[in-house]
Each structure stands twice: as structure tokens, then as C-alpha cells.
Enzyme design. Structure first.
Site, mmCIF file in Angstrom:
data_model
loop_
_atom_site.group_PDB
_atom_site.id
_atom_site.type_symbol
_atom_site.label_atom_id
_atom_site.label_comp_id
_atom_site.label_asym_id
_atom_site.label_seq_id
_atom_site.Cartn_x
_atom_site.Cartn_y
_atom_site.Cartn_z
ATOM 1 N N LYS A 22 -1.223 2.205 -13.213
ATOM 2 C CA LYS A 22 -0.877 3.595 -12.865
ATOM 3 C C LYS A 22 0.350 3.607 -11.959
ATOM 4 O O LYS A 22 1.285 4.376 -12.174
ATOM 5 C CB LYS A 22 -2.057 4.232 -12.143
ATOM 6 C CG LYS A 22 -1.728 5.500 -11.367
ATOM 7 C CD LYS A 22 -2.932 6.115 -10.706
ATOM 8 C CE LYS A 22 -3.279 5.496 -9.391
ATOM 9 N NZ LYS A 22 -2.493 5.919 -8.232
ATOM 10 N N ASN A 23 0.343 2.722 -10.962
ATOM 11 C CA ASN A 23 1.402 2.774 -9.941
ATOM 12 C C ASN A 23 2.719 2.169 -10.402
ATOM 13 O O ASN A 23 3.711 2.224 -9.680
ATOM 14 C CB ASN A 23 0.923 2.113 -8.641
ATOM 15 C CG ASN A 23 -0.180 2.931 -7.989
ATOM 16 O OD1 ASN A 23 -0.452 4.065 -8.405
ATOM 17 N ND2 ASN A 23 -0.832 2.372 -7.003
ATOM 18 N N CYS A 125 -3.345 13.984 1.875
ATOM 19 C CA CYS A 125 -4.428 13.751 0.925
ATOM 20 C C CYS A 125 -5.571 13.142 1.733
ATOM 21 O O CYS A 125 -5.477 12.955 2.935
ATOM 22 C CB CYS A 125 -3.990 12.830 -0.206
ATOM 23 S SG CYS A 125 -3.908 11.126 0.284
ATOM 24 N N ARG A 130 0.411 11.121 4.961
ATOM 25 C CA ARG A 130 1.329 10.653 3.910
ATOM 26 C C ARG A 130 2.651 11.418 3.882
ATOM 27 O O ARG A 130 2.990 12.104 2.926
ATOM 28 C CB ARG A 130 0.616 10.694 2.570
ATOM 29 C CG ARG A 130 -0.670 9.905 2.670
ATOM 30 C CD ARG A 130 -1.287 9.407 1.461
ATOM 31 N NE ARG A 130 -0.489 8.610 0.583
ATOM 32 C CZ ARG A 130 -0.910 8.336 -0.653
ATOM 33 N NH1 ARG A 130 -2.032 8.843 -1.066
ATOM 34 N NH2 ARG A 130 -0.179 7.605 -1.450
ATOM 35 N N ASP A 315 -5.053 -1.067 -1.584
ATOM 36 C CA ASP A 315 -5.750 -0.468 -2.737
ATOM 37 C C ASP A 315 -6.941 -1.309 -3.185
ATOM 38 O O ASP A 315 -7.695 -0.888 -4.046
ATOM 39 C CB ASP A 315 -4.793 -0.289 -3.917
ATOM 40 C CG ASP A 315 -3.773 0.789 -3.635
ATOM 41 O OD1 ASP A 315 -2.825 0.932 -4.427
ATOM 42 O OD2 ASP A 315 -3.913 1.480 -2.613
ATOM 43 N N ARG A 407 -8.675 9.357 -11.983
ATOM 44 C CA ARG A 407 -7.242 9.322 -11.663
ATOM 45 C C ARG A 407 -6.673 7.916 -11.831
ATOM 46 O O ARG A 407 -5.478 7.732 -12.019
ATOM 47 C CB ARG A 407 -7.010 9.767 -10.213
ATOM 48 C CG ARG A 407 -7.341 11.203 -9.948
ATOM 49 C CD ARG A 407 -6.871 11.641 -8.597
ATOM 50 N NE ARG A 407 -5.443 11.388 -8.422
ATOM 51 C CZ ARG A 407 -4.763 11.802 -7.353
ATOM 52 N NH1 ARG A 407 -5.380 12.436 -6.382
ATOM 53 N NH2 ARG A 407 -3.477 11.565 -7.238
HETATM 54 C C1 EPZ Z 1 1.882 3.721 -3.039
HETATM 55 O O1 EPZ Z 1 1.745 4.912 -2.279
HETATM 56 C C2 EPZ Z 1 0.715 3.718 -4.007
HETATM 57 N N1 EPZ Z 1 0.794 4.882 -4.874
HETATM 58 C C3 EPZ Z 1 -0.589 3.727 -3.224
HETATM 59 O O2 EPZ Z 1 -1.655 3.648 -4.170
HETATM 60 C C4 EPZ Z 1 -0.632 2.486 -2.337
HETATM 61 O O3 EPZ Z 1 -1.817 2.511 -1.568
HETATM 62 C C5 EPZ Z 1 0.593 2.495 -1.409
HETATM 63 O O4 EPZ Z 1 1.798 2.560 -2.200
HETATM 64 C C6 EPZ Z 1 0.660 1.260 -0.536
HETATM 65 O O5 EPZ Z 1 0.664 0.125 -1.308
HETATM 66 C C7 EPZ Z 1 1.648 4.862 -5.937
HETATM 67 O O6 EPZ Z 1 2.349 3.896 -6.159
HETATM 68 C C8 EPZ Z 1 1.656 6.083 -6.805
HETATM 69 P P1 EPZ Z 1 3.747 3.944 1.013
HETATM 70 P P2 EPZ Z 1 2.942 5.390 -1.296
HETATM 71 O O7 EPZ Z 1 4.936 4.816 1.004
HETATM 72 O O8 EPZ Z 1 4.236 5.056 -1.915
HETATM 73 C C9 EPZ Z 1 3.669 5.829 5.348
HETATM 74 C C10 EPZ Z 1 -3.696 4.249 -5.131
HETATM 75 O O9 EPZ Z 1 -4.860 4.203 -4.703
HETATM 76 N N2 EPZ Z 1 4.872 6.559 4.919
HETATM 77 O O10 EPZ Z 1 3.926 2.469 0.795
HETATM 78 O O11 EPZ Z 1 2.669 6.783 -0.911
HETATM 79 C C11 EPZ Z 1 2.422 6.244 4.573
HETATM 80 O O12 EPZ Z 1 1.835 7.394 5.162
HETATM 81 C C12 EPZ Z 1 -2.583 4.751 -4.226
HETATM 82 O O13 EPZ Z 1 -3.333 3.884 -6.282
HETATM 83 C C13 EPZ Z 1 5.594 7.270 5.867
HETATM 84 O O14 EPZ Z 1 5.235 7.310 7.046
HETATM 85 O O15 EPZ Z 1 2.678 4.449 -0.042
HETATM 86 C C14 EPZ Z 1 1.553 5.028 4.679
HETATM 87 O O16 EPZ Z 1 0.888 5.058 5.921
HETATM 88 C C15 EPZ Z 1 -3.099 5.205 -2.879
HETATM 89 N N3 EPZ Z 1 6.697 7.950 5.480
HETATM 90 C C16 EPZ Z 1 2.556 3.862 4.660
HETATM 91 O O17 EPZ Z 1 3.822 4.451 5.011
HETATM 92 C C17 EPZ Z 1 7.141 7.921 4.178
HETATM 93 O O18 EPZ Z 1 8.178 8.540 3.876
HETATM 94 C C18 EPZ Z 1 2.720 3.195 3.301
HETATM 95 O O19 EPZ Z 1 2.958 4.221 2.376
HETATM 96 C C19 EPZ Z 1 6.388 7.186 3.229
HETATM 97 C C20 EPZ Z 1 5.271 6.501 3.616
#
Ligand code: EPZ
Length: 429
Positions: A22-23, A125, A130, A315, A407
Site C-alpha cells: 500500500k505504502n 488521525c 501528523r 508499522d 485499508r
Molecule cells: C508513512 O507515513 C506511512 N504511510 C506510515 O504507514 C508509516 O507509519 C510512516 O510513514 C512511518 O514509517 C504511507 O506511506 C502512506 P512520516 P508518513 O512522515 O509519511 C512526523 C500505515 O500503517 N511528521 O515518516 O505520514 C509524523 O507526525 C501507515 O501503513 C512531522 O512532524 O510518516 C510522525 O511523527 C501509518 N511533520 C513522524 O514525523 C511532517 O511534515 C514520521 O512521519 C511529516 C511527518
């Protein structure tokens, strides 16, 4: 809202076909917005989030064609042809984005190709607030003007995007993907520092390079992109889902079973496999993927801390916690990526788990068995950890709000039933 009923206690033995990730599929689909030429993706999983992304792309003007199944297996993925030549809209509406925050991944390609994108702020969420500040920082570095109005991010780059040095203060998968997509068409060279290293980002870089992008360094913390002015038609097969594979390996371990994970890529899930081996699970590479075989003795406790790739995947945290609930001793699980990713704890507790949460660390005192109960799914990975616990528990478990599972886990009942699970979906209006 559908329910899933599971009568636990059977060892799971057999084979499970692992689907496309998915990701990986979500950013790969968004890449079509960069180009006038079609992108054909095979091994696309049939998931609610994929449908949401497809609806968003069609809303923007992408011509999307379903070309059928990507293989012979009953659980084979689908092949999608995405033609961005007629994209006419650059607004990602709240009604779609609120349902799936990953929709924000259209920001980079729209801005790069059209010089404008208006994307609803995704909102939080279940697992955390996020924010998308790192996405916006990257777009600003590439020359975009950004304003926030009425819950929408308005981004404009009248003279087009220009290559830049982008320094991420913390690792972000989505922000790295948005920056990579945007830099593909930016004029000049961009260097992404402290880039995320997830395999799904490498898969996106492979697609973009096949389209004609000039990218090096994916999979390391420094990715360099030479902007190009046009892209070519491309075919690409979506990377196997390392989280789905890890999830079903845990199912084998928890039920005393033996499952071959067809299509799983060991090289993308090394840390997960290392942890499973440390727990006493036998992991073997096969000609078709990976085999997970439960040990004869009780699972061994572990201390785990989630981290960006190649660290232990957040994850996989809920799934591993379900496994450690049955370990012979005390384990500690620390979640460092999201602020609220322990919602599976109270539900696992209802099934007899002994877990105490102090801030970002959960302490799990292993128990010999779990008992079925009625439980509530809350977010994607927490939900599947309840399925895993139910498969190992004595008696019947009813899981409510299974739309969370849909999902991210395609054909979850039939894949588990094919290995001997007593599992059924109760359709509710
Ligand atoms: C991706 O989410 C994945 N989703 C998530 O999978 C996964 O858990 C995550 O990466 C971490 O590996 C998809 O790829 C669609 P991040 P993403 O930006 O990109 C903070 C699942 O279960 N952050 O790496 O949203 C954020 O809040 C999902 O399949 C900021 O502060 O994750 C988090 O604490 C859940 N500012 C951390 O960074 C930003 O602009 C990592 O988030 C972006 C993120």
C-alpha cells in the site's frame, strides 16, 4: 460496519501470497501527475486506500483504466493504467483528503508540473496529529510560495520549481516522497539530506528513473535529483508489502504454525526477521519468498524500539506486541515515531494480555494463553494485531469496525482461512 469473528487455537500452515505494498502504491500512483505520458502499474493491491487515491486522481483529471489482474493467483494484484495527460484540476478537496492523509502526496507532483496546488490540510488521525510542515518546508525550499487559507494549503510556483538543498530536521517518509516527486521536474539539482530510506521510497525512485528522472542515492540518507523537462510512458510492478509479510509471519509464530510468504522480499524486512528469529521463530528464504516456522518452545521476550528504516518499523509495532504478549518473560516496546500508537493495548488487555504503558514505552508480562473477547479496531495496524491475538486465543473473538483492516490488508479472511484459520466476516449495514 462489518465484523470479523475468529475462533482461535489452530496452527496456521500453508502459503500466503503477499500483495503489492500500500505504502509503495500510493506514491507510485501519484507519480502519474508529473507526466503527459501514461504510467502502468501492476501488482497494485485492492485496498480501500488505493480506491481513495484513485478517486482523487480521477477528480484531478487522470484517466484511470483497470487492465485486469496482474497474475494468476486468486489473490493477485491488479494492473492500473494512469494517464495524466488531461489533468485539469490542481485542488485536492477536504472531502477526499480527510479520509486518507496520504493524499497529500499529490502536492509535490501537481506543484512541479502546473506551478500550483491547493491541498486540504489532512487533519490528524488516530495515531497522532501528523502535521505536514516538513512537506511544506521542502516545497518552499524548491521555490514555492505557501499560504494557509480555510484549511487548505495554497502553493504557487509562478516561475516553476528550482532545484535546492533540502535539509529534513527529522526523517519523514511522506515529505521525502513529496520532495522527490517535486524535484523530478524542478530546474537544476536538488539534494535531499536526512532523507527517509524506506524501500517504498526506493521503489518510487525506480519508477521515476524509468520515466526519465535523474535520481541517485535512494535508500541512503542523501538523495540527489537532476531536474528534467519531460517524462516517458512507463510500466512498473509495485514492491511486495513488507508489513503484510511481517504480519503473517507473526501469525505463524503465534499459532505454532508454518507459513510460506509468497513474494515476500527478505531484503526489505531484515530488522523484522532478525527480531522474529530472536523470539525463537525459524525464518527461511525459499525460492518463492520467505518461510516462517514457529519454534517448539515458548516465544522469547524482546526489548524493541521503533525507528525509521532500516530500524524496526513502527508499522510492525502492534503486531510484534501481540506476539510478545505470549512470550515467556517480560518485554519492552518503545514507540518513537508516532505519539499515540498503543491503542491496541486496552483491546489486547481485554483478551488477557498483561501490558503496562508508561509514556512511549509498553511493558509486556508474557502470559501462557489469551481468551477470545469482543474487541474494537481503532487504526490499521492496531486492528490487525487483534486479528493475530484472536488467531492464538482460546475461544471466539469478535472484532468490530474492521474497515480499519480493509485499508491495508487485502483478502485478510481468505488468506488466513487458506492456512486453516477459523475466520469469517459478518456483513453489517
Ligand atoms: C508513512 O507515513 C506511512 N504511510 C506510515 O504507514 C508509516 O507509519 C510512516 O510513514 C512511518 O514509517 C504511507 O506511506 C502512506 P512520516 P508518513 O512522515 O509519511 C512526523 C500505515 O500503517 N511528521 O515518516 O505520514 C509524523 O507526525 C501507515 O501503513 C512531522 O512532524 O510518516 C510522525 O511523527 C501509518 N511533520 C513522524 O514525523 C511532517 O511534515 C514520521 O512521519 C511529516 C511527518
Amino acid at each position: 460496519m462489518d465484523q470479523i469473528k475468529i475462533r482461535g487455537g489452530q496452527p496456521l500452515n500453508g502459503q500466503i501470497e503477499i500483495g503489492g505494498a500500500k505504502n509503495a502504491a500510493l506514491p507510485l500512483m501519484a507519480a502519474c501527475l508529473l507526466s503527459e505520458k501514461p504510467v502502468t502499474l501492476s501488482n497494485v493491491p485492492h485496498l480501500a486506500d488505493i480506491t481513495t487515491m484513485a478517486n482523487l486522481l480521477v477528480h484531478l483529471g487522470v484517466d484511470l483504466e483497470l487492465l485486469g489482474r496482474s497474475g494468476g493467483g486468486v489473490h493477485a494484484g491488479r494492473t492500473l493504467k494512469l494517464d495524466g495527460s488531461k489533468v485539469s484540476d490542481t485542488v485536492a478537496p477536504y472531502d477526499i483528503v480527510r479520509r486518507m492523509r496520504a493524499s497529500v502526496i499529490v502536492l509535490g507532483p501537481l506543484l512541479a508540473r502546473f506551478g500550483h496546488a491547493r491541498v486540504s490540510l489532512p487533519g490528524g488521525c488516530a495515531i497522532g496529529t501528523r502535521p505536514i510542515d516538513l512537506h511544506l518546508m521542502a516545497m518552499e525550499a524548491l521555490g514555492a510560495d505557501i499560504t494557509l487559507e480555510e484549511g487548505y494549503i495554497e502553493t504557487v510556483a509562478k516561475k516553476g520549481l528550482r532545484g535546492a538543498e533540502i535539509h529534513f530536521p527529522q526523517v519523514s517518509v511522506g515529505a521525502t516522497e513529496n520532495a522527490l516527486l517535486a524535484a523530478t521536474l524542478a530546474e537544476g539539482t536538488s539534494v535531499l539530506h536526512n532523507a527517509a530510506r524506506e524501500p517504498e521510497i526506493s521503489d518510487l525512485a525506480v519508477l521515476l528513473r524509468r520515466m526519465g528522472a535523474k535520481i541517485t542515492g535512494e535508500g541512503t540518507e542523501i538523495i540527489t535529483v537532476e531536474g528534467v523537462t519531460s517524462l516517458q510512458p512507463t510500466d512498473h510492478s509495485v514492491l511486495a508489502d513488507r508489513i503484510e509479510a511481517g504480519t503473517y509471519a507473526v501469525a505463524a509464530a503465534m499459532t505454532g504454525g508454518n507459513i510460506e510468504l509468497i513474494g515476500a522480499r527478505a531484503d526489505t524486512m531484515q530488522r523484522t526477521l532478525d527480531v522474529l528469529r530472536a523470539c525463537g521463530v525459524t525464518i527461511e528464504k525459499t525460492t518463492q519468498g520467505i518461510r516462517a516456522i514457529a519454534g517448539r518452545d515458548r516465544l522469547r521476550p524482546q526489548d524493541i524500539t521503533t525507528a525509521p528504516y532500516p530500524g524496526f518499523a513502527t508499522d510492525m509495532q502492534a503486531q510484534l506486541m501481540a506476539l510478545l504478549v505470549l512470550a515467556d518473560g517480560t518485554s519492552h516496546v518503545t514507540e518513537t515515531i508516532f505519539e499515540n500508537r498503543f491503542m491496541h493495548v486496552p483491546e489486547l488487555t481485554r483478551m488477557g494480555a498483561h501490558i503496562r504503558v508508561d509514556g512511549h514505552t509498553a511493558t509486556i508480562e508474557g502470559v501462557k494463553k489469551l481468551a477470545g473477547a469482543e474487541v474494537m479496531a481503532t487504526d490499521l495496524r492496531a486492528s490487525v494485531s487483534l486479528v493475530l491475538a484472536a488467531l492464538a486465543a482460546e475461544g471466539e473473538t469478535t472484532i468490530n469496525r474492521v474497515y480499519h483492516i480493509d485499508r491495508g490488508y487485502e483478502f485478510v479472511e481468505s488468506k488466513l482461512a487458506s492456512c486453516g484459520a477459523d475466520i469469517q466476516r459478518i456483513r453489517k449495514e
